[in-house]
Write an enzyme that holds these catalytic residues in place. Sequence first.
Site, PDB file in Angstrom:
ATOM      1  N   GLU A  92       0.801  -1.221   0.000  1.00 55.03           N
ATOM      2  CA  GLU A  92       0.000   0.000   0.000  1.00 55.03           C
ATOM      3  C   GLU A  92       0.838   1.277   0.000  1.00 55.03           C
ATOM      4  OE1 GLU A  92      -3.219   0.337  -0.395  1.00 55.03           O
ATOM      5  OE2 GLU A  92      -3.588  -1.830  -0.471  1.00 55.03           O
ATOM      6  N   SER A 144     -40.497 -38.662  34.756  1.00 54.79           N
ATOM      7  CA  SER A 144     -39.880 -39.308  35.917  1.00 54.79           C
ATOM      8  C   SER A 144     -38.651 -38.575  36.431  1.00 54.79           C
ATOM      9  CB  SER A 144     -39.499 -40.753  35.569  1.00 54.79           C
ATOM     10  OG  SER A 144     -40.648 -41.511  35.280  1.00 54.79           O
TER      11      SER A 144
END
Length: 759
Positions: free
Chosen positions: A76, A449
Amino acid sequence: MAAGLLALLLVVGVAMVVAYPNLPDISDLADYKPKLPLRIYTADNQLMGEFGEERRHLTPIKDIPDVMKNAVLSIEDNRFYQHGGVDYLGILRAGIANIGRVKSQGASTITMQVARNVYLSSEKTYTRKIYEILLTYKLEHMLSKDQILEIYMNQIFLGNRAYGFASAAETYFGKSLREITIAEAAMLAGLPKAPSAYNPISNPKRARSRQLYIIERMEENGYITAEQAKTAKAEPLALRTSGDKRTLHAEYVAETVRQMVFAQYGQDTYTRGLNVYTTIQSAEQMAAYKALRQGIMDFERRQIYRGPEKFVDLPEDPKQMEDVIDDALEDHPDNGDVMSAVVLEASPRKVVVVRQNGEQITITGEGLKPAQSGLSDKAPPAKQVRRGAIIRISQLPKVGWEITQLPEVEGAFVAVTPQTGAIRALVGGFDFAKNKFNHVTQAWRQPGSSFKPFIYSAALEKGFSPATVINDAPMFFDAGVTGGQPWEPKNYDGTFEGPMTLRRGLAKSKNMISIRILQSVGTRNAQDWIGRFGFDEEKHPPYLTMALGAGSVTPMQLVSGYAVFANGGYRMQPHLITRIADYKNRALVESPAPTQPDEAQRAIPARNAFVMTSLLQEVTRSGTAARAQATLKRSDIYGKTGTTNDSMDAWFAGYQPNLAAVVWIGYDTPKKLGDRETGGGLSLPVWINFMETALSTIPISAPVVPEGLINVGGDWLFEELARNGSVTTLGVGSEGTAAKPAPLPPGEEKNRILDLFRN
């Protein structure tokens, strides 16, 4: 020519005089605060979720590794630290390169990009360009080079909603920025120019070409050696995709946290960079996710094949066919390891499918069994597996590839630390993308249960003991007793075994035993007692059906209730968030979990919890959950299976002293799971699978015997009962009636206990 140049300089000069004072105020960049997302972490600092328009992780320049900075500067703006914002040498070089049509790093400096990205629009006009140059000089004057580079590396958009290189490292590679290699840094550095065109996931060829070029630039600029460049070019990259096995699946947790934080901070939740730390343990979360999915898919293999999800017409032209397949599978994405594919050819002996990446897979033998009905010539058109069908496939260790289908059944898993209430793992359903309803916290279902232990706990305070003898015999009740229709309850297996101890009755989950116990304790007394465990009393009407778990609970409530047994009798509030910090990790909220329960939180006596733990150990040793101790090969496992009426809900709730967990499996709209589907067959394997991971490093332990208990004949009795020499019997009177607890003759007590244990 000279006049034109003079005119241009005059325009620029006027622009500087007029425009410079009107430039944006950039003083706030000295304390750069971009929009930062909400980020949610596990207790061991693994990222679980991120919420906000922009994925961004603000990283100070000192924490950005040199390899990443060097890769960016190489491509860049290699003269970033030498120029004053506008690189005139770079502009000249770019102009020459453009004439020669060779690759160039371009003339736009990093400072110019910051000016453009932070303050200016993307329109391409001379006015905007002049403003860009002026703003560049202003930035260079007010900020240091490191400040400018820090802003750039955190602000730049890099595709897939990732802003900044720290976020991109996690998005594309699933790792922190400090861990990336030269090859990975070069791949990321290629993204700013065109995040879509150079996206390594969607455009791997173009991304690879740019990566190689950046590696060469890094070598030319002296950032890496020739040997390092060679190694980097040869390094295979492991990209992170949506189906990546490294992904921590905690979507339900993240969404729960998001809602909690939003209730406190409103819209600021998504922009101020809040970091939320939770009690979740990443290894246990992943184990829970995998275990629940495996359990649900194992159930799915026993279901009738419902047919392909859709059919498409496949053209003969290969290119056109490729486009059709891509479009079709785009609408039917993979669901984790349950993948989508299009059928190219099908017969009862072989099916050939193609995946979105073009991979062709041949399925034969055992892999065809789940879809056998769809491979028959007699299959209805909508259910037939044929060319153009969109189906699901998965890969199993011993079978290989098999045809499968997305499940209709749902599930939930939650695990907590009993001593603190810290939630360690939570999976609210099969797949968050498919169904966002959190079954752990939102699904009110009958516990069956698995609720019996709370009735047994109430009985212990009413003079019952593990050695109490109760008659497993038929019963009949009219509507006045049940609050509804006349009721003739049955045991799950349809048989009655006569007198047995309370211990054996719970281990074998005998319904008649539980009903007789509740009848003796009293439904109002039991309703009051279960409130101690955190259950909503109004959701458990005071009728005898409560003994069989006919009320309503959520998995979160149930695990909290079992945690009371596990921690010695304390009720701990489940909690998830331990710390909220700002983007600089400064604490805003801190609520560290207690290390031990406080006596003010006691729900039941310690001896009650101890005896219940002993009873629940029998369930996992010789009862309906005997598979637990046999598989895990440890004795400190306690729990209870649960199967509701007509097998609509399957549960297992259990614990080891350091960890309590609950599993539920059922349909969102309640319907029968199957005549042979039970909590022990469906949910218990999920629980065991999880515990194999969670307990792998935890030594076997035994609870400390509290005061007030005496061991008689190998069983623990409350001291006052043992000293009175009484073991009660219940329901051993006339057929179908319930007698009150009565003491055995003192001389027969010991023999009766020993005889029962021999049986």
